[in-house]
Design an enzyme around this catalytic site. Structure first.
Site, mmCIF file in Angstrom:
data_model
loop_
_atom_site.group_PDB
_atom_site.id
_atom_site.type_symbol
_atom_site.label_atom_id
_atom_site.label_comp_id
_atom_site.label_asym_id
_atom_site.label_seq_id
_atom_site.Cartn_x
_atom_site.Cartn_y
_atom_site.Cartn_z
ATOM 1 N N ALA A 21 4.449 -5.282 6.400
ATOM 2 C CA ALA A 21 2.763 -5.933 5.477
ATOM 3 C C ALA A 21 3.091 -6.946 5.371
ATOM 4 C CB ALA A 21 2.677 -4.685 4.657
ATOM 5 N N ASP A 22 1.616 -8.124 5.404
ATOM 6 C CA ASP A 22 1.606 -9.200 4.598
ATOM 7 C C ASP A 22 0.651 -9.565 3.314
ATOM 8 O OD1 ASP A 22 2.206 -8.812 8.010
ATOM 9 O OD2 ASP A 22 3.062 -11.068 7.166
ATOM 10 N N ARG A 23 -0.363 -8.743 3.758
ATOM 11 C CA ARG A 23 -0.752 -8.310 1.813
ATOM 12 C C ARG A 23 -1.626 -6.914 1.858
ATOM 13 N NH1 ARG A 23 -4.509 -13.145 -0.556
ATOM 14 N NH2 ARG A 23 -2.948 -14.011 1.328
ATOM 15 N N VAL A 28 0.384 -12.329 0.925
ATOM 16 C CA VAL A 28 -0.216 -12.973 -0.082
ATOM 17 C C VAL A 28 1.894 -14.000 -0.622
ATOM 18 C CG1 VAL A 28 0.401 -10.540 -0.785
ATOM 19 C CG2 VAL A 28 -1.020 -12.501 -2.222
ATOM 20 N N ALA A 78 -3.340 -5.792 5.803
ATOM 21 C CA ALA A 78 -2.971 -6.648 6.820
ATOM 22 C C ALA A 78 -1.668 -7.085 7.311
ATOM 23 C CB ALA A 78 -3.126 -8.294 7.063
#
Ligand SMILES: CSC[C@H]1O[C@H](OP(=O)(O)O)[C@H](O)[C@@H]1O
Length: 350
Positions: A243-245, A93, A253
């Site tokens: 974390a990516d989102r 994000v 995610a």
């Protein structure tokens, strides 16, 4: 001295081409937002925070050489390019978060008080501030996460398992989950860091192992398939991942393989932490079901022609498996408290 994924001075941006690591150290020039988009798409630079920083700085370098007739012309150009940069990779994000913040900021510059040239420099300065802010954020994440792990571990040796790469090569420096490992190492409390290979891109065996060895930390590489036996046989103090989102209910995610690590950690009673700066939090989504998972090309997974491949680059770990908590620059929170806690700090973004 840690590895530097991004080299920047006003008007010039270079990135360490991570497709060539660890065998070759080569910096490549990023001259504009198209170069930035390509570098992100090809994963020459990767890692949620680094993607946002390189994306914005690539636009900053492009802006530096441009002249606009009006601030609103600049604003239109910036909006178009930021929206384009967001399309490079869908799951993390951070680029979308930065795009929204800087589009809003560029609107405030169009109040008639600045010349187009001065407004342009103000925006470039904001892009540039991401570098220092990210490192400061990561050091807070390292401290909060490290202290939380130490508070649980008593006198037992501290052995941490991590997945993918969340260090200096995924951020502006220091790292998120790897920042927690760095903090423990700096405090003389880290007995062992274990890192998974992280197939198929091998961020762990190529990048994290490289960072850990470079900084002379006591580190051991394992194949992804060895994680369950490792947690069964060794006294792993905690699993810490990036974390990516992270969405409102704490579902996260992250790199493919994170979900199964969380399941195995739960089975073995090993605390499972997610390290997440505010810029990786997406309060607009209620649960992980809403997160778009990027699928990457088969060629990144196999050389065998003709075999079908399913290559999701991420998976979603449900909040109930994040048993250690979500480590942020504001503290460590249970997933159920994340939304209300981070709501207090939303104004800290630009
Ligand atoms: C600092 S967290 C970075 C995060 O991004 C990685 O994904 P990719 O290498 O595909 O960009 C991985 O999910 C990390 O946890």
């Amino acid at each position: 001295m840690t590895l530097q994924s991004i080299k920047y001075e006003r008007g010039r941006l270079q990135i360490l081409d991570q497709l060539l690591l660890p065998d070759t150290t080569r910096y490549v020039d990023v001259k504009n937002s198209e170069d930035g988009w390509q570098a992100i798409k090809k994963m020459q630079v990767r890692g949620a925070p680094a993607i946002a920083i390189v994306g914005c700085l690539s636009l900053g370098v492009e802006l530096y050489d441009k002249t606009f007739m009006s601030v609103s012309d600049m604003q239109s150009f910036v909006t178009e390019k930021l929206n384009y940069l967001v399309t490079a990779r869908p799951t993390a994000v951070n680029m979308a978060d930065a795009a929204a913040r800087f589009m809003a900021f560029s609107k405030t510059l169009a109040d008639g008080s600045l010349s187009p040239g001065d407004a342009k420099i103000r925006l470039i300065e904001e892009f540039e501030s991401m570098l220092e802010k990210d490192i400061a954020t990561n050091k807070l994440i390292g401290k909060f996460g490290g202290e939380d792990i130490l508070s649980r571990s008593g006198s037992k040796p501290i052995q941490i398992l991590t997945h993918c790469n969340t260090g200096s090569l995924a951020t502006a420096g220091y790292g998120t989950a790897l920042g927690v490992i760095r903090y423990l190492h700096e405090q003389g409390k880290l007995d062992q860091a274990f890192c998974t290979e992280t197939r198929p891109y091998n961020q762990g065996s190529r990048l994290t192992a490289y960072e850990l060895v470079y900084e002379k930390m006591n580190a051991t590489l394992i194949c992804d398939s060895m994680a369950a036996l490792l947690m069964h046989q060794k006294n792993i103090s905690a699993v810490v991942v990036g974390a990516d989102r992270v969405v409102s209910n704490g579902d996260t995610a992250n790199k493919i393989g994170t979900y199964q690590l969380a399941i195995v950690a739960k089975h073995h009673g090993v605390p499972f932490y997610v390290a997440c700066p505010l810029t990786t939090y997406d309060g607009s989504k209620k649960s992980g079901e809403e997160i778009v998972i990027e699928e990457r090309p088969a060629k990144e997974m196999t050389t065998v022609k003709g075999i079908n491949c399913w290559n999701p680059a991420f998976d979603v770990t449900p909040a109930e498996l994040i048993t250690g908590g979500i480590i942020t620059e504001y503290g460590v929170f249970p997933p159920s408290k994340l939304k209300e806690e981070l709501a207090k700090y939303q104004n800290d973004k630009l």
